[in-house]
Design a protein around this motif. Structure first.
Motif, PDB file in Angstrom:
ATOM      1  N   ASP A 157      34.354   8.173  19.305  1.00 51.42           N
ATOM      2  CA  ASP A 157      34.937   7.490  18.154  1.00 51.42           C
ATOM      3  C   ASP A 157      35.826   6.376  18.689  1.00 51.42           C
ATOM      4  O   ASP A 157      36.807   6.627  19.385  1.00 51.42           O
TER       5      ASP A 157
ATOM      6  N   ILE B 251      23.584  10.574  15.337  1.00 52.43           N
ATOM      7  CA  ILE B 251      23.917   9.444  14.471  1.00 52.43           C
ATOM      8  C   ILE B 251      24.823   8.505  15.256  1.00 52.43           C
ATOM      9  O   ILE B 251      25.836   8.925  15.820  1.00 52.43           O
ATOM     10  N   ARG B 252      24.445   7.234  15.278  1.00 52.10           N
ATOM     11  CA  ARG B 252      25.249   6.198  15.928  1.00 52.10           C
ATOM     12  C   ARG B 252      25.629   5.162  14.875  1.00 52.10           C
ATOM     13  O   ARG B 252      24.754   4.611  14.218  1.00 52.10           O
ATOM     14  N   GLU B 253      26.929   4.915  14.718  1.00 53.26           N
ATOM     15  CA  GLU B 253      27.388   3.877  13.792  1.00 53.26           C
ATOM     16  C   GLU B 253      27.593   2.591  14.579  1.00 53.26           C
ATOM     17  O   GLU B 253      28.229   2.590  15.630  1.00 53.26           O
TER      18      GLU B 253
ATOM     19  N   ILE C 181      29.020  -0.324  19.151  1.00 55.09           N
ATOM     20  CA  ILE C 181      28.877   1.050  18.679  1.00 55.09           C
ATOM     21  C   ILE C 181      30.259   1.659  18.513  1.00 55.09           C
ATOM     22  O   ILE C 181      31.079   1.631  19.432  1.00 55.09           O
ATOM     23  N   THR C 182      30.528   2.194  17.315  1.00 53.72           N
ATOM     24  CA  THR C 182      31.846   2.734  17.005  1.00 53.72           C
ATOM     25  C   THR C 182      31.893   4.255  16.966  1.00 53.72           C
ATOM     26  O   THR C 182      32.958   4.831  17.146  1.00 53.72           O
ATOM     27  N   LYS C 183      30.765   4.912  16.719  1.00 52.91           N
ATOM     28  CA  LYS C 183      30.748   6.375  16.670  1.00 52.91           C
ATOM     29  C   LYS C 183      29.412   6.917  17.167  1.00 52.91           C
ATOM     30  O   LYS C 183      28.378   6.325  16.917  1.00 52.91           O
TER      31      LYS C 183
ATOM     32  N   GLU D  53      28.644  -1.576  14.428  1.00 51.89           N
ATOM     33  CA  GLU D  53      29.238  -2.710  13.717  1.00 51.89           C
ATOM     34  C   GLU D  53      28.714  -3.991  14.350  1.00 51.89           C
ATOM     35  O   GLU D  53      28.532  -4.076  15.559  1.00 51.89           O
TER      36      GLU D  53
ATOM     37  N   LYS E 102      31.580  15.330  16.865  1.00 54.75           N
ATOM     38  CA  LYS E 102      31.926  13.949  17.179  1.00 54.75           C
ATOM     39  C   LYS E 102      32.110  13.794  18.689  1.00 54.75           C
ATOM     40  O   LYS E 102      33.003  14.387  19.287  1.00 54.75           O
TER      41      LYS E 102
END
Length: 162
Positions: A133, A95-97, A111-113, A99, A130
């Motif tokens: 981050d 999973i890539r978060e 990319i934040t996470k 913004e 994780k």
């Protein structure tokens, strides 16, 4: 003249030796922390974690015989330790978060996470490993790139195991 030369020489030796000494001391502390954490999760024997990898103050260790995985993040204080029994895992995914930032000239994605999500069959909960981050690590894109590669590599290992 000899006294001043001696003092300058001693100062230069101290100037070069002190950072090396501090670096070695920090590495020794981290290594002993890692060994004690691994001993906690393997009944006093940290050597059974045969597959180990470290990058950006993160250590991931895998016991192939018992299918146990430990991720240690030394970037935050106190250290974050994630222990996973892969015998209880049914599937995994990355999973890539992301913004989105609207700049004056263009839109940018940041990319934040980066995490690996593991679904546990036993208690029907999701566990996360994780890897990157933005909040806790230095906002350097190179760290993201390396941590992303590490996450993809370990996702393959996890998928082969389960």
């Amino acid at each position: 003249m000899e006294t001043s030369t001696t003092l300058i020489g001693l100062f230069l030796i101290l100037l070069t030796a002190l950072p090396i000494f501090l670096l070695l001391r920090t590495q020794h502390k981290n290594k002993s922390k890692i060994e004690t954490i691994l001993k906690q999760f393997n009944q006093g024997n940290s050597k059974e974690f045969s597959l180990r990898e470290s990058l950006n103050n993160k250590v991931i260790a895998f016991n192939e015989m018992k299918k146990k995985l430990v991720l240690i993040d030394l970037n935050v204080k106190p250290e974050i330790v994630t222990y996973v029994d892969l015998n209880e895992i049914s599937n995994s995914k990355i999973i890539r978060e992301i913004e989105h930032f609207d700049g004056s000239k263009s839109k940018k994605e940041f990319i934040t996470k980066v995490e690996i999500m593991l679904h546990n069959n036993k208690n029907q909960k999701d566990e996360t490993l994780k890897f990157y981050d933005y909040e806790y690590e230095k906002p350097i894109q190179l760290n993201y790139f390396r941590d992303n590669q590490l996450a993809e590599k370990w996702l393959e290992i996890i998928n082969k195991t389960i």
